[in-house]
Design an enzyme around this catalytic site. Sequence first.
Site, PDB file in Angstrom:
ATOM      1  CB  CYS A 150      -5.977 -12.393  43.275  1.00 28.13           C
ATOM      2  SG  CYS A 150      -5.160 -10.825  43.615  1.00 28.13           S
ATOM      3  CG  HIS A 177      -2.982 -11.486  39.080  1.00 29.47           C
ATOM      4  ND1 HIS A 177      -3.305 -10.276  38.507  1.00 29.47           N
ATOM      5  CD2 HIS A 177      -3.297 -11.360  40.399  1.00 29.47           C
ATOM      6  CE1 HIS A 177      -3.784  -9.462  39.437  1.00 29.47           C
ATOM      7  NE2 HIS A 177      -3.799 -10.093  40.581  1.00 29.47           N
TER       8      HIS A 177
HETATM    9  P1  NAP Z   1     -13.320  -1.523  43.589  1.00 28.50           P
HETATM   10  O1  NAP Z   1     -13.542  -1.807  42.157  1.00 28.50           O
HETATM   11  O2  NAP Z   1     -12.619  -0.275  43.979  1.00 28.50           O
HETATM   12  O3  NAP Z   1     -14.731  -1.601  44.359  1.00 28.50           O
HETATM   13  C1  NAP Z   1     -14.869  -1.318  45.711  1.00 28.50           C
HETATM   14  C2  NAP Z   1     -16.274  -1.638  46.168  1.00 28.50           C
HETATM   15  O4  NAP Z   1     -16.354  -1.447  47.563  1.00 28.50           O
HETATM   16  C3  NAP Z   1     -17.331  -0.742  45.546  1.00 28.50           C
HETATM   17  O5  NAP Z   1     -18.517  -1.484  45.378  1.00 28.50           O
HETATM   18  C4  NAP Z   1     -17.505   0.308  46.632  1.00 28.50           C
HETATM   19  O6  NAP Z   1     -18.781   0.921  46.609  1.00 28.50           O
HETATM   20  C5  NAP Z   1     -17.394  -0.529  47.869  1.00 28.50           C
HETATM   21  N1  NAP Z   1     -17.052   0.284  49.027  1.00 28.50           N
HETATM   22  C6  NAP Z   1     -15.941   1.042  49.199  1.00 28.50           C
HETATM   23  N2  NAP Z   1     -15.982   1.675  50.384  1.00 28.50           N
HETATM   24  C7  NAP Z   1     -17.148   1.305  50.967  1.00 28.50           C
HETATM   25  C8  NAP Z   1     -17.767   1.631  52.210  1.00 28.50           C
HETATM   26  N3  NAP Z   1     -17.203   2.454  53.076  1.00 28.50           N
HETATM   27  N4  NAP Z   1     -18.975   1.066  52.488  1.00 28.50           N
HETATM   28  C9  NAP Z   1     -19.569   0.242  51.612  1.00 28.50           C
HETATM   29  N5  NAP Z   1     -19.021  -0.101  50.419  1.00 28.50           N
HETATM   30  C10 NAP Z   1     -17.824   0.423  50.104  1.00 28.50           C
HETATM   31  O7  NAP Z   1     -12.467  -2.687  44.269  1.00 28.50           O
HETATM   32  P2  NAP Z   1     -12.445  -4.250  43.943  1.00 28.50           P
HETATM   33  O8  NAP Z   1     -11.300  -4.533  43.052  1.00 28.50           O
HETATM   34  O9  NAP Z   1     -13.774  -4.727  43.566  1.00 28.50           O
HETATM   35  O10 NAP Z   1     -11.985  -4.833  45.344  1.00 28.50           O
HETATM   36  C11 NAP Z   1     -12.821  -4.805  46.449  1.00 28.50           C
HETATM   37  C12 NAP Z   1     -12.229  -5.609  47.597  1.00 28.50           C
HETATM   38  O11 NAP Z   1     -11.900  -6.911  47.202  1.00 28.50           O
HETATM   39  C13 NAP Z   1     -10.962  -5.092  48.240  1.00 28.50           C
HETATM   40  O12 NAP Z   1     -11.072  -5.399  49.610  1.00 28.50           O
HETATM   41  C14 NAP Z   1      -9.843  -5.887  47.723  1.00 28.50           C
HETATM   42  O13 NAP Z   1      -8.793  -6.007  48.651  1.00 28.50           O
HETATM   43  C15 NAP Z   1     -10.548  -7.185  47.534  1.00 28.50           C
HETATM   44  N6  NAP Z   1      -9.937  -7.911  46.446  1.00 28.50           N
HETATM   45  C16 NAP Z   1      -9.527  -9.119  46.735  1.00 28.50           C
HETATM   46  C17 NAP Z   1      -8.917  -9.829  45.768  1.00 28.50           C
HETATM   47  C18 NAP Z   1      -8.349 -11.096  46.152  1.00 28.50           C
HETATM   48  O14 NAP Z   1      -7.181 -11.182  46.054  1.00 28.50           O
HETATM   49  N7  NAP Z   1      -9.101 -12.081  46.535  1.00 28.50           N
HETATM   50  C19 NAP Z   1      -8.758  -9.341  44.498  1.00 28.50           C
HETATM   51  C20 NAP Z   1      -9.204  -8.085  44.215  1.00 28.50           C
HETATM   52  C21 NAP Z   1      -9.794  -7.376  45.237  1.00 28.50           C
HETATM   53  P3  NAP Z   1     -19.053   2.373  45.918  1.00 28.50           P
HETATM   54  O15 NAP Z   1     -19.428   2.084  44.502  1.00 28.50           O
HETATM   55  O16 NAP Z   1     -20.220   2.877  46.700  1.00 28.50           O
HETATM   56  O17 NAP Z   1     -17.833   3.178  46.090  1.00 28.50           O
HETATM   57  N1  12T Z   2      -3.547  -4.614  46.826  1.00 29.82           N
HETATM   58  O1  12T Z   2      -7.097  -8.800  48.427  1.00 29.82           O
HETATM   59  O2  12T Z   2      -3.617  -4.310  44.284  1.00 29.82           O
HETATM   60  O3  12T Z   2      -5.263  -8.472  49.505  1.00 29.82           O
HETATM   61  O4  12T Z   2      -3.807  -6.111  43.090  1.00 29.82           O
HETATM   62  C1  12T Z   2      -5.717  -7.994  46.160  1.00 29.82           C
HETATM   63  C2  12T Z   2      -5.199  -7.318  45.083  1.00 29.82           C
HETATM   64  C3  12T Z   2      -4.788  -6.427  47.646  1.00 29.82           C
HETATM   65  C4  12T Z   2      -5.988  -8.311  48.520  1.00 29.82           C
HETATM   66  C5  12T Z   2      -3.928  -5.482  44.145  1.00 29.82           C
HETATM   67  C6  12T Z   2      -4.257  -5.737  46.582  1.00 29.82           C
HETATM   68  C7  12T Z   2      -5.487  -7.542  47.409  1.00 29.82           C
HETATM   69  C8  12T Z   2      -4.477  -6.194  45.303  1.00 29.82           C
END
Ligand code: NAP
Ligand code: 12T
Length: 340
Positions: free
Chosen positions: A130, A243
């Site tokens: 992000c 951010h």
């Molecule tokens: P979050 O709110 O904690 O949500 C995690 C999601 O992943 C939930 O839907 C969870 O399902 C699912 N999950 C976790 N473990 C799993 C498994 N073993 N099998 C299937 N589903 C699973 O996190 P988030 O903020 O949405 O972030 C999710 C991902 O996006 C992370 O990889 C993070 O690094 C990435 N991300 C990227 C950016 C970016 O910079 N582009 C920004 C933010 C996040 P349940 O409800 O079943 O637990």
């Molecule tokens: N740890 O997608 O914590 O690489 O704000 C994005 C956001 C990892 C990522 C955070 C993180 C990622 C965070």
Amino acid sequence: MKKFYNVAILGATGAVGRTMIKVLEERDFPIDQIKLLASPRSAGQELEYYGMKYKVEPVSPEAFEDVDIALFSAGGSTSKQWAPIAVEKGAVVVDNSSAWRMDENVPLVVPEVNPEDVKWHKGIIANPNCSTIQMVVALNPIHKAKKIKRIIVSTYQAVSGAGAKAIKDLEEETRARLEGKYYYPEALPAHIAFNVIPHIDVFQDNLYTKEEMKMVNETRKIMHAPDIKISATCARVPVFNGHSESVTVETEEPITVEEARKLLSEAPGVVVEDDPFNNVYPMPIEVDGKDDVFVGRIREDLAFDNGLSMWVVADNLRKGAATNAVQIAELLIKYDLIKK
Ligand code: NAP
Ligand code: 12T
């Protein structure tokens, strides 16, 4: 070329996954069937898409049968495990985790910067971090015109970037502290209420964090600029969403504030909000829910000869994650890169 596509969201119940559902709706993405996937923990939970309720399904190999596009946001290890399976079943995966970003067989794409890179995908396309996305959207137009040699960036990152549990940490700890109670953070490495934490993701041997090194390595890959020198400091601030970044660049060619304002105001995906004497500058509360990258405080930097400083703010769940991923999926359609 099909007209409508079967789309799966893995991680649909998360902070990013829920935003993906909204963004697909708003952009009228041409969906035939949508599939909402998560872990078995939240299977059976219901989420809405276009006012209709859909049951969340547990991820399985069969779940990717007949899926054209799979949007992943379920963490790095889940992505490592399931992306090859989804690809094997015929889907193109757009992955939001850090698992595949630096893989040389995986394009890392910000549509305003390097859209053509989607064309060499082999099944997986990575969505950058992000903090990196919003920075490169703002810096690419300056790099193209004046060649950036050096970037120094400090981030002020919202808790939503660390997921649903971190959002709860800020809410509960703020309330607890105001009531004189103690709260133990669940997702963040330190207390976040009324505090700033100079620590995002894990520390590396070089004493930078992984989040800081993502900004270094991903920026070079996206901008096709392996020689740019970059140094980042990433901090978590008690902001729910959005951010902010203080960015200073040193360019090869001199650049004036007027030139920078013009380049940025003509750049795709950028909105210039820069009228300091009238208190106009971008802030997280105001960019919440918006898809653009907002730039203000544009000024000549006093520490470099050819230096420019600016303040860059974006909704990290949208442009930093969900919106960028959906834009990548739109490019796949535009360039006819869906497999079936
Ligand atoms: P979050 O709110 O904690 O949500 C995690 C999601 O992943 C939930 O839907 C969870 O399902 C699912 N999950 C976790 N473990 C799993 C498994 N073993 N099998 C299937 N589903 C699973 O996190 P988030 O903020 O949405 O972030 C999710 C991902 O996006 C992370 O990889 C993070 O690094 C990435 N991300 C990227 C950016 C970016 O910079 N582009 C920004 C933010 C996040 P349940 O409800 O079943 O637990
Ligand atoms: N740890 O997608 O914590 O690489 O704000 C994005 C956001 C990892 C990522 C955070 C993180 C990622 C965070």
